[in-house]
Design a protein around this motif. Sequence first.
Motif, PDB file in Angstrom:
ATOM      1  N   ALA A   1       0.963  -0.939  -0.033  1.00  0.00           N
ATOM      2  CA  ALA A   1      -0.048   0.085  -0.067  1.00  0.00           C
ATOM      3  C   ALA A   1       0.861   1.185  -0.046  1.00  0.00           C
ATOM      4  O   ALA A   1       0.674   2.128  -0.681  1.00  0.00           O
ATOM      5  CB  ALA A   1      -0.968  -0.018   1.248  1.00  0.00           C
ATOM      6  N   MET A   2       1.792   1.119   0.749  1.00  0.00           N
ATOM      7  CA  MET A   2       2.889   2.378   0.640  1.00  0.00           C
ATOM      8  C   MET A   2       3.636   2.539  -0.406  1.00  0.00           C
ATOM      9  O   MET A   2       3.789   3.829  -0.893  1.00  0.00           O
ATOM     10  CB  MET A   2       4.055   2.217   1.965  1.00  0.00           C
ATOM     11  N   ASP A   3       3.967   1.583  -1.241  1.00  0.00           N
ATOM     12  CA  ASP A   3       4.423   1.736  -2.668  1.00  0.00           C
ATOM     13  C   ASP A   3       3.230   2.442  -3.509  1.00  0.00           C
ATOM     14  O   ASP A   3       3.899   3.027  -4.416  1.00  0.00           O
ATOM     15  CB  ASP A   3       4.806   0.350  -3.123  1.00  0.00           C
ATOM     16  N   ARG A   4       2.257   2.042  -3.426  1.00  0.00           N
ATOM     17  CA  ARG A   4       1.338   2.564  -4.385  1.00  0.00           C
ATOM     18  C   ARG A   4       0.871   4.127  -3.934  1.00  0.00           C
ATOM     19  O   ARG A   4       0.508   4.711  -4.945  1.00  0.00           O
ATOM     20  CB  ARG A   4       0.142   1.757  -4.413  1.00  0.00           C
ATOM     21  N   GLU A   5       0.944   4.439  -2.668  1.00  0.00           N
ATOM     22  CA  GLU A   5       0.285   5.705  -2.299  1.00  0.00           C
ATOM     23  C   GLU A   5       1.277   6.789  -2.617  1.00  0.00           C
ATOM     24  O   GLU A   5       2.347   6.882  -2.210  1.00  0.00           O
ATOM     25  CB  GLU A   5       0.085   5.610  -0.677  1.00  0.00           C
ATOM     26  N   GLU A   6       0.634   7.789  -3.124  1.00  0.00           N
ATOM     27  CA  GLU A   6       1.220   9.070  -3.638  1.00  0.00           C
ATOM     28  C   GLU A   6       1.149  10.259  -2.574  1.00  0.00           C
ATOM     29  O   GLU A   6       1.637  11.167  -2.381  1.00  0.00           O
ATOM     30  CB  GLU A   6       1.021   9.355  -5.023  1.00  0.00           C
ATOM     31  N   ASP A   7      -0.188  10.136  -2.056  1.00  0.00           N
ATOM     32  CA  ASP A   7      -0.659  11.327  -1.264  1.00  0.00           C
ATOM     33  C   ASP A   7       0.027  11.143   0.108  1.00  0.00           C
ATOM     34  O   ASP A   7       0.252  10.202   0.952  1.00  0.00           O
ATOM     35  CB  ASP A   7      -2.023  11.020  -0.919  1.00  0.00           C
ATOM     36  N   PRO A   8       0.870  12.400   0.140  1.00  0.00           N
ATOM     37  CA  PRO A   8       1.573  12.429   1.643  1.00  0.00           C
ATOM     38  C   PRO A   8       0.955  12.026   2.775  1.00  0.00           C
ATOM     39  O   PRO A   8       1.519  11.453   3.751  1.00  0.00           O
ATOM     40  CB  PRO A   8       2.270  13.568   1.553  1.00  0.00           C
ATOM     41  N   HIS A   9      -0.124  12.671   3.167  1.00  0.00           N
ATOM     42  CA  HIS A   9      -0.839  12.388   4.297  1.00  0.00           C
ATOM     43  C   HIS A   9      -1.365  10.923   4.483  1.00  0.00           C
ATOM     44  O   HIS A   9      -1.394  10.386   5.609  1.00  0.00           O
ATOM     45  CB  HIS A   9      -2.311  13.617   4.161  1.00  0.00           C
ATOM     46  N   ARG A  10      -1.840  10.434   3.376  1.00  0.00           N
ATOM     47  CA  ARG A  10      -2.475   8.985   3.519  1.00  0.00           C
ATOM     48  C   ARG A  10      -1.223   8.181   3.837  1.00  0.00           C
ATOM     49  O   ARG A  10      -1.209   7.209   4.328  1.00  0.00           O
ATOM     50  CB  ARG A  10      -3.265   8.624   2.387  1.00  0.00           C
ATOM     51  N   TRP A  11      -0.044   8.513   2.977  1.00  0.00           N
ATOM     52  CA  TRP A  11       1.403   7.488   3.324  1.00  0.00           C
ATOM     53  C   TRP A  11       1.781   7.652   4.541  1.00  0.00           C
ATOM     54  O   TRP A  11       2.187   6.755   5.287  1.00  0.00           O
ATOM     55  CB  TRP A  11       2.314   8.234   2.219  1.00  0.00           C
ATOM     56  N   VAL A  12       1.757   8.744   5.321  1.00  0.00           N
ATOM     57  CA  VAL A  12       1.998   9.047   6.847  1.00  0.00           C
ATOM     58  C   VAL A  12       1.326   8.162   7.650  1.00  0.00           C
ATOM     59  O   VAL A  12       1.615   7.196   8.671  1.00  0.00           O
ATOM     60  CB  VAL A  12       2.146  10.385   7.081  1.00  0.00           C
ATOM     61  N   ARG A  13       0.073   7.883   7.288  1.00  0.00           N
ATOM     62  CA  ARG A  13      -1.107   7.002   8.032  1.00  0.00           C
ATOM     63  C   ARG A  13      -0.631   5.579   7.836  1.00  0.00           C
ATOM     64  O   ARG A  13      -0.549   4.799   8.798  1.00  0.00           O
ATOM     65  CB  ARG A  13      -2.399   7.585   7.634  1.00  0.00           C
ATOM     66  N   LEU A  14      -0.235   5.242   6.726  1.00  0.00           N
ATOM     67  CA  LEU A  14      -0.025   3.722   6.328  1.00  0.00           C
ATOM     68  C   LEU A  14       1.422   3.606   7.359  1.00  0.00           C
ATOM     69  O   LEU A  14       1.596   2.495   7.680  1.00  0.00           O
ATOM     70  CB  LEU A  14       0.268   3.855   4.923  1.00  0.00           C
ATOM     71  N   ASP A  15       2.300   4.628   7.067  1.00  0.00           N
ATOM     72  CA  ASP A  15       3.578   4.338   7.781  1.00  0.00           C
ATOM     73  C   ASP A  15       3.251   4.501   9.405  1.00  0.00           C
ATOM     74  O   ASP A  15       3.932   3.209   9.996  1.00  0.00           O
ATOM     75  CB  ASP A  15       4.509   5.785   7.676  1.00  0.00           C
TER      76      ASP A  15
END
Length: 236
Positions: free
Chosen positions: A134-148
């Motif tokens: 999911a992190m590999d696919r995510e481009e939105d910074p805010h949503r990526w931080v949530r996945l992190d």
Amino acid sequence: MSATPDWFSETSPIQRKNSAEAVFDDLRSAITGGRIAVGTRLPAETRLAATYGVSRPVIREALRSLQTLGLTQTRTGSGTFVVTPAPSSDLSYSGYSARDLMEARPLIEVPAAGWAAVRRSEAEAEALMALCEAMDREEDPHRWVRLDSDFHMALAEASGNAVFAKIVAEVRDALMQQSGLVNMMASRRLASNREHRDIAVAVRDGARAEASRAMARHLGAVEEVVTDMIGPASGA
């Protein structure tokens, strides 16, 4: 007339894929380089969005990171003002200083990764790998931080140690703020994705020592960026 209006008129629409990072980097460089003077009120979100050719949420994300870094301050009803040309040395997130996190995380998350490799269930191993995808696919910074954040929380829970899980849960908001700022500062999202995958693979394979080493490498890379922002820890 100051140089600030000229600088804004010369700024062109953003072309890079991660627009929030690009806007943040452009504004930060202008502030730290003196092209936007201390005391300047930044243009409204709508004007900045039009100037850079991006959406208002992108601008909001960039401005949030500038404020977290201590370069700007938003005053209700007045706007966002530049308050200093250099990042704050006492940077903090949700009550925890950047230095506190930098010193404490290796003592918690490195052994947690090792124990996760020993104790994780099949479902937990699969969940960690799914978060990497999911992190590999995510481009939105805010949503990526949530996945992190989800990844680090899932890893602590997979360690089977309630103390590790409780501590990570307690500082989760602070870790999210730090993660967002670190990625904005150093565009580390892709490198971080690789580091997370190294951890997840080692955990999946039951390789305790490698899982610990992979987490140590990841936190070491984060520490380099944080140290660039606030300077080395006293006594280091």
